[in-house]
Scaffold this motif. Structure first.
Motif, short mmCIF file in Angstrom:
data_model
loop_
_atom_site.label_atom_id
_atom_site.label_comp_id
_atom_site.label_asym_id
_atom_site.label_seq_id
_atom_site.Cartn_x
_atom_site.Cartn_y
_atom_site.Cartn_z
N LEU A 140 0.83 -1.20 0.00
CA LEU A 140 0.00 0.00 0.00
C LEU A 140 0.86 1.25 0.00
N LEU A 141 1.99 1.23 0.69
CA LEU A 141 2.89 2.38 0.70
C LEU A 141 3.45 2.63 -0.69
N ARG A 142 3.84 1.57 -1.39
CA ARG A 142 4.37 1.76 -2.75
C ARG A 142 3.30 2.31 -3.69
N LEU A 143 2.06 1.85 -3.53
CA LEU A 143 0.98 2.37 -4.35
C LEU A 143 0.75 3.85 -4.07
N CYS A 144 0.73 4.23 -2.79
CA CYS A 144 0.52 5.64 -2.44
C CYS A 144 1.64 6.50 -2.99
N GLN A 145 2.87 6.01 -2.94
CA GLN A 145 3.98 6.79 -3.48
C GLN A 145 3.86 6.95 -4.99
N ALA A 146 3.42 5.89 -5.68
CA ALA A 146 3.24 5.99 -7.13
C ALA A 146 2.14 6.99 -7.48
N VAL A 147 1.06 7.00 -6.70
CA VAL A 147 -0.01 7.97 -6.96
C VAL A 147 0.47 9.39 -6.68
N ALA A 148 1.22 9.58 -5.59
CA ALA A 148 1.74 10.90 -5.28
C ALA A 148 2.68 11.39 -6.39
N ASP A 149 3.51 10.52 -6.91
CA ASP A 149 4.41 10.90 -8.00
C ASP A 149 3.63 11.23 -9.26
N ARG A 150 2.57 10.48 -9.52
CA ARG A 150 1.81 10.71 -10.75
C ARG A 150 1.08 12.05 -10.73
N TYR A 151 0.60 12.45 -9.55
CA TYR A 151 -0.20 13.67 -9.45
C TYR A 151 0.56 14.83 -8.80
N ALA A 152 1.88 14.72 -8.69
CA ALA A 152 2.70 15.80 -8.13
C ALA A 152 2.21 16.23 -6.76
N GLY A 153 1.82 15.25 -5.95
CA GLY A 153 1.29 15.54 -4.63
C GLY A 153 2.17 15.02 -3.52
N ALA A 154 1.71 15.19 -2.30
CA ALA A 154 2.43 14.76 -1.11
C ALA A 154 2.01 13.34 -0.75
N LEU A 155 2.98 12.54 -0.36
CA LEU A 155 2.69 11.16 0.03
C LEU A 155 1.72 11.11 1.19
N ALA A 156 1.87 12.00 2.17
CA ALA A 156 0.98 11.99 3.33
C ALA A 156 -0.47 12.25 2.93
N ASP A 157 -0.68 13.10 1.93
CA ASP A 157 -2.05 13.35 1.46
C ASP A 157 -2.67 12.09 0.86
N VAL A 158 -1.89 11.35 0.09
CA VAL A 158 -2.40 10.13 -0.52
C VAL A 158 -2.67 9.07 0.54
N VAL A 159 -1.80 8.96 1.54
CA VAL A 159 -2.02 7.99 2.61
C VAL A 159 -3.30 8.31 3.36
N GLN A 160 -3.62 9.58 3.54
CA GLN A 160 -4.88 9.95 4.18
C GLN A 160 -6.08 9.43 3.40
N LEU A 161 -5.98 9.40 2.07
CA LEU A 161 -7.06 8.86 1.25
C LEU A 161 -7.10 7.34 1.31
N ALA A 162 -5.95 6.71 1.47
CA ALA A 162 -5.86 5.26 1.36
C ALA A 162 -6.19 4.54 2.66
N VAL A 163 -5.81 5.12 3.80
CA VAL A 163 -6.00 4.46 5.09
C VAL A 163 -7.16 5.14 5.82
N PRO A 164 -8.22 4.43 6.11
CA PRO A 164 -9.36 5.07 6.78
C PRO A 164 -9.02 5.44 8.21
N PRO A 165 -9.75 6.38 8.80
CA PRO A 165 -9.51 6.76 10.20
C PRO A 165 -9.68 5.57 11.13
N ARG A 166 -8.90 5.58 12.21
CA ARG A 166 -8.89 4.45 13.13
C ARG A 166 -10.15 4.45 13.99
N MET A 167 -10.72 3.29 14.17
CA MET A 167 -11.81 3.05 15.11
C MET A 167 -11.34 1.94 16.05
N ALA A 168 -11.03 2.30 17.30
CA ALA A 168 -10.40 1.34 18.21
C ALA A 168 -11.25 0.10 18.42
#
Length: 720
Positions: A140-168
């Protein structure tokens, strides 16, 4: 300043006897001394014995801070601080006495554990491990990095889209119906309605045998596409691999979910949509991440679902605007799934009743194969499509100008004897645009100059921007006080049809209230595009597609493609012409999208659009990025960016200045302020270099405090 031999260039102080020789000995000992050992404690806290350094992706989303930061792992957190786990760390700290201090607590993800660090000082420790659940795995990290590179964005922004908020609580309670272990693969499905496509059974067979076929599927009209998509997913599951399908909305996802459950039973897949609620959705996502479930059906966010051993990624109706995420960096589900298909070497299926130029390009380049029925099958499945033509004008001279000409009334009257009738209206509301009845000048609010709209039959006109009622309106041009409608919405249309057919129930479906289905009995169903309910039984007896000019007149490169997509999606819900199904479209008959609807030829329309864009160098034949912001900031960014040699800059050109009283659009210029926009175009093969250059230049600007922000959009939707 020191010289090359390590001695000071300053005049030496008076040394004691033998001082020069003693200084030389000290310098020799200093150079021979081994590097300082890694400290075992930080302010008295014992560090982990093995791999005490954690590389953390800090959840800041700032482009100039888009890198990994090293933190020490306390011994008490050694077992829980796993790669992929969520943590809290101090960030924004300065360095005092060799230590990182200050700053506030922010969330982050551990990417890896290491034995050492490149940071020269003493590392600050991880403040807290929020959860030991490894939610950000390597794939998932490699996918997020590839998407960030493709769209000239920040990796952290893509990870926010990819990983849902935690529910304990969800991490402790398994998903309802989720198996304790992955179930065995199901049996390969029968071809069923896929037999209507010459290459359909072969496509399913290739998936079931572990191959990775790639296809663009032009679905036949009718109710069969959810079952056909479910069979493709089941074929991938039969090979022992995973499958993922992304749908434009929850209603479409629910139809595929029901079809897949009927086909392979429960427990083999999960439905990831917002309708399930945050906790249930996160619980299902965890079942996928843990490898307990290998098939996902969901909406846009499911494009990042961490399905293990992917065998197929599928997307339905890729032209729907909901497939593009509105958050940074605005990735499109189709492009993310294309990245996954290429990286995981899995099958790919793009299906729709219509066709986009991107789908046509996949076929043009040979990356995917067409999966379509022959013309005889299309004619047998499609309804009869009629336009307001020359013959109707002879009987009804005002047919072209009328909103509901004689042809529409007669079609509705005849169809209501056999079942429900669908009426598609491009605009919601009552009368969303008003004009002066005398001079036809658009009616404006006296307070903010916003457009006036009618909200009901007896209600005074109201401003669409500031919401003020205007009971005593007078035209600023001619002084007239009478208003007329310029654009009519779904509620006004429903009111008119209710008066014309008083004995027939009228139902509406739109943004405020969307119907999932309507019964198979006479009724008028007025709907906005995309909210059309499914008619039970054989489908609608007829459909009216009103105000085609409203869709075709949009100042957008995709106006014709979008209008045809909306029409085909509605017409696909109508019965075949052999069962009396009829569609009447209110638009100029000679226009290319209208002719494509009449012939039911979306693939041919997409090919012609692609050929014209190739001549002009427009996407998707080229890669393009839009740079938007204050004029000086746009010019500075373009001057600083090391663009590829084959890049072509179009502009900058000024954007329309929003009226002072109008609400600001997301990502647009503030009201009353001028912004410029430049388009940067590169040929195929240079898209990655363009994104990297703009990303680097934008990060450098953000690192300088006080610099005006510049917005960069790769593959912008609107380049008009």
């Amino acid at each position: 300043m020191s010289s090359e031999n390590g001695r000071s260039d300053r005049p030496p102080a008076q040394d004691p006897p033998g001082g020069e020789q003693l200084a030389l000995i000290r310098e020799t000992v200093r150079r021979a001394k081994p590097p300082r050992a890694r400290p075992r404690t930080w302010r008295g806290a014992e560090l982990a014995e093995r791999d005490p350094v954690a590389r953390v992706l800090v959840d800041k989303g700032l482009l100039h801070l888009d890198r990994l930061f090293d933190y020490a792992v306390p011994a008490a957190m050694d077992a829980e601080a796993r790669p992929g786990a969520r943590v809290r760390v101090r960030f924004g700290a300065g360095e005092r006495g060799g230590r990182r201090e200050g700053g506030g607590l922010v969330n982050g993800f551990i990417v890896e554990r290491r034995a050492d660090s490149d940071f020269p000082g003493v590392l600050a420790p991880i403040a807290q491990v929020l959860s030991p659940e490894p939610v950000l795995g390597p794939g998932l990290l490699r996918l997020c990095q590839a998407v960030a590179d493709r769209y000239a964005g920040a990796l952290a922004d893509v990870v926010q889209l990819a990983v849902p908020p935690r529910m304990a609580r969800a991490e402790k309670t398994p998903a309802a119906g989720a198996p304790a272990a992955p179930p065995p693969p199901p049996r390969p499905p029968e071809a069923s309605s896929w037999a209507r496509y010459p290459a359909g059974p072969g496509y399913l067979r290739a998936l079931a045998e572990g191959e990775s076929p790639r296809a663009v599927w032009t679905a036949l009209p009718g109710p069969h596409w959810p079952d056909e998509l479910a069979r493709a997913l089941a074929a991938a599951l039969a090979s022992g691999r995973g499958a993922l399908a992304v749908l434009p909305d929850g209603r479409a996802a629910a139809r595929v979910d029901a079809a897949l459950t009927a086909l392979v039973g429960g427990g083999r897949h999960v439905l990831l949509t917002a309708d399930a609620g945050a906790e249930a959705r996160y619980r299902r996502w965890l079942a996928v991440n843990r490898g307990l479930v290998r098939c996902v059906v969901g909406t846009r966010a499911a494009m990042f679902a961490p399905v293990h051993d992917l065998g197929l990624v599928a997307i339905w109706d890729d032209g729907d605007p909901s497939h593009r995420d509105p958050r940074e960096p605005m990735p499109h589900a189709r492009e993310v799934l294309l990245l996954r298909a290429a990286r995981d070497r899995c099958g790919f299926l793009l299906g729709a009743h219509s066709g986009t130029v991107e789908a046509a390009q996949l076929l043009e380049t040979g990356w995917a194969r067409p999966l379509a029925a022959d013309r005889d099958a299309v004619r047998a499945s499609a309804p009869l499509v009629r336009t307001v033509g020359d013959g109707d004008e002879a009987r009804d001279p005002a047919a072209r100008a009328a909103r509901l000409p004689t042809l529409a009334w007669s079609t509705v009257r005849e169809a209501l004897r056999r079942g429900p009738v669908l009426v598609q209206v491009p605009r919601r509301g009552y009368v969303p645009r008003l004009a002066c009845d005398r001079c036809r000048e658009p009616a404006r609010c006296a307070h903010c100059s916003g457009p006036l709209e009618a909200t009901g039959g007896d209600a005074p006109p109201r401003c669409g921007w500031c919401g003020r009622d205007t009971p005593g309106w007078a035209c600023a041009e001619c002084g007239g006080t009478r208003l007329r409608g310029r654009v009519f919405g779904a509620r006004r249309t429903a009111e008119e049809l209710g008066r014309a057919f008083p004995s027939v129930p009228v139902r509406t479906s739109g943004r405020d209230h969307v119907l999932d289905a309507v019964p198979d009995r006479p009724a008028l169903v007025v709907s906005t595009p995309g909210a059309e309910p499914v008619a039970e039984g054989p489908g609608y007896a007829a459909a009216l597609l009103l105000d085609g000019w409203a869709l075709l007149s949009r100042p957008d490169l995709r106006a014709g493609e979008e209008a045809l997509r909306r029409w085909l999606d509605a017409a696909a819900l109508v019965r075949p012409h052999t069962e009396g199904g009829t569609v009447v479209v209110m638009a100029e008959p000679t226009l290319r999208p209208v002719q494509a609807l009449v012939r039911w030829d979306p693939a041919g329309y997409a090919r012609r659009e692609l050929a014209e864009r190739a001549e002009l160098g427009f996407p998707p034949v080229s890669r393009m990025a839009a740079v938007t912001g204050p004029p000086e900031a746009v010019a500075e960014l373009l001057a600083a960016a090391e663009l590829p040699p084959d890049a072509e800059v179009l502009g900058p050109v000024p954007l329309p200045v929003p009226d002072a009283g109008r609400p600001r659009r997301p990502g647009g210029p503030p009201p009353g302020e001028r912004w410029d926009r430049a388009l940067v175009r590169v040929p195929p093969g240079s898209g990655a270099a363009l994104a990297a250059a703009l990303r680097t230049a934008r990060a450098a600007r953000l690192a300088r405090r006080g610099s005006e922000p510049v917005r960069v959009r790769v593959d912008p939707e609107d380049i008009g």
